[in-house]
Motif scaffolding. Sequence first.
Motif, short mmCIF file in Angstrom:
data_model
loop_
_atom_site.label_atom_id
_atom_site.label_comp_id
_atom_site.label_asym_id
_atom_site.label_seq_id
_atom_site.Cartn_x
_atom_site.Cartn_y
_atom_site.Cartn_z
N ARG A 50 0.86 -1.19 0.00
CA ARG A 50 0.00 0.00 0.00
C ARG A 50 0.89 1.23 0.00
NH1 ARG A 50 -5.27 -1.24 3.67
NH2 ARG A 50 -5.61 -3.27 2.75
N VAL A 51 0.55 2.15 -0.88
CA VAL A 51 1.31 3.38 -1.01
C VAL A 51 0.35 4.56 -0.84
CG1 VAL A 51 2.74 4.76 -2.56
CG2 VAL A 51 2.90 2.26 -2.60
N VAL A 62 -5.10 5.55 -0.78
CA VAL A 62 -3.92 4.71 -0.93
C VAL A 62 -4.07 3.90 -2.21
CG1 VAL A 62 -3.41 4.50 1.54
CG2 VAL A 62 -4.88 2.82 0.45
N ASP A 63 -2.95 3.59 -2.82
CA ASP A 63 -2.93 2.66 -3.95
C ASP A 63 -2.52 1.30 -3.41
OD1 ASP A 63 -3.67 4.46 -5.93
OD2 ASP A 63 -1.60 5.03 -6.38
N ASN A 64 -3.29 0.29 -3.76
CA ASN A 64 -2.98 -1.07 -3.36
C ASN A 64 -2.35 -1.79 -4.55
OD1 ASN A 64 -4.25 -1.06 -0.70
ND2 ASN A 64 -6.14 -0.82 -1.85
N PHE A 65 -1.19 -2.34 -4.36
CA PHE A 65 -0.52 -3.10 -5.40
C PHE A 65 -0.49 -4.56 -4.95
CE2 PHE A 65 1.03 1.18 -5.83
CZ PHE A 65 0.93 1.39 -7.21
N TYR A 124 -2.09 -5.02 -9.48
CA TYR A 124 -3.42 -4.43 -9.55
C TYR A 124 -3.51 -3.24 -8.62
CZ TYR A 124 -8.47 -4.03 -8.96
OH TYR A 124 -9.76 -3.57 -8.89
N SER A 125 -4.00 -2.17 -9.11
CA SER A 125 -4.23 -1.01 -8.27
C SER A 125 -5.58 -0.41 -8.61
CB SER A 125 -3.13 0.03 -8.49
OG SER A 125 -3.36 1.15 -7.68
N PRO A 126 -6.58 -0.58 -7.74
CA PRO A 126 -7.93 -0.08 -8.04
C PRO A 126 -7.98 1.44 -8.04
CG PRO A 126 -7.83 -0.95 -5.80
CD PRO A 126 -6.50 -1.20 -6.43
#
Length: 126
Positions: A50-51, A62-65, A124-126
């Motif tokens: 998470r970024v 947050v971006d989830n990778f 994947y980043s929703p």
Amino acid sequence: TDLSSVLGLAIFNKITTNKLSLGLSEVLFGEQEMLPSSPSVVVFAGPKRRVLAGVSAPGGRVDNFIDVYIDVVASKVGPEAVERLELDQLAEAIEKIIHQDTTYYFETFPTPPRTRSHKILYLYSP
């Protein structure tokens, strides 16, 4: 989603739905020690990162990778060059099916020519 298992199962289901058209013997979920037949695909979810991508206050974005690994494995008797070409073409066909959903970002990691597998990593980043 921010759950690696949900994303892994979604990709597994997409490949399983297209199993016959891809000419696959097996589509398996989770890391496998041995494969019952060939060609096979093994899908398993990897780590998640998470970024912070927005305001750091509560509720910030947050971006989830999420890493999902797809191992495409084939093993049959025949010329290695022909086997490798067929393996790479199968991996490309799988990528094409998965990319019907444009929310996936991917990297592929073809293994060295003398091996009988092809690795695909999906982020994947929703």
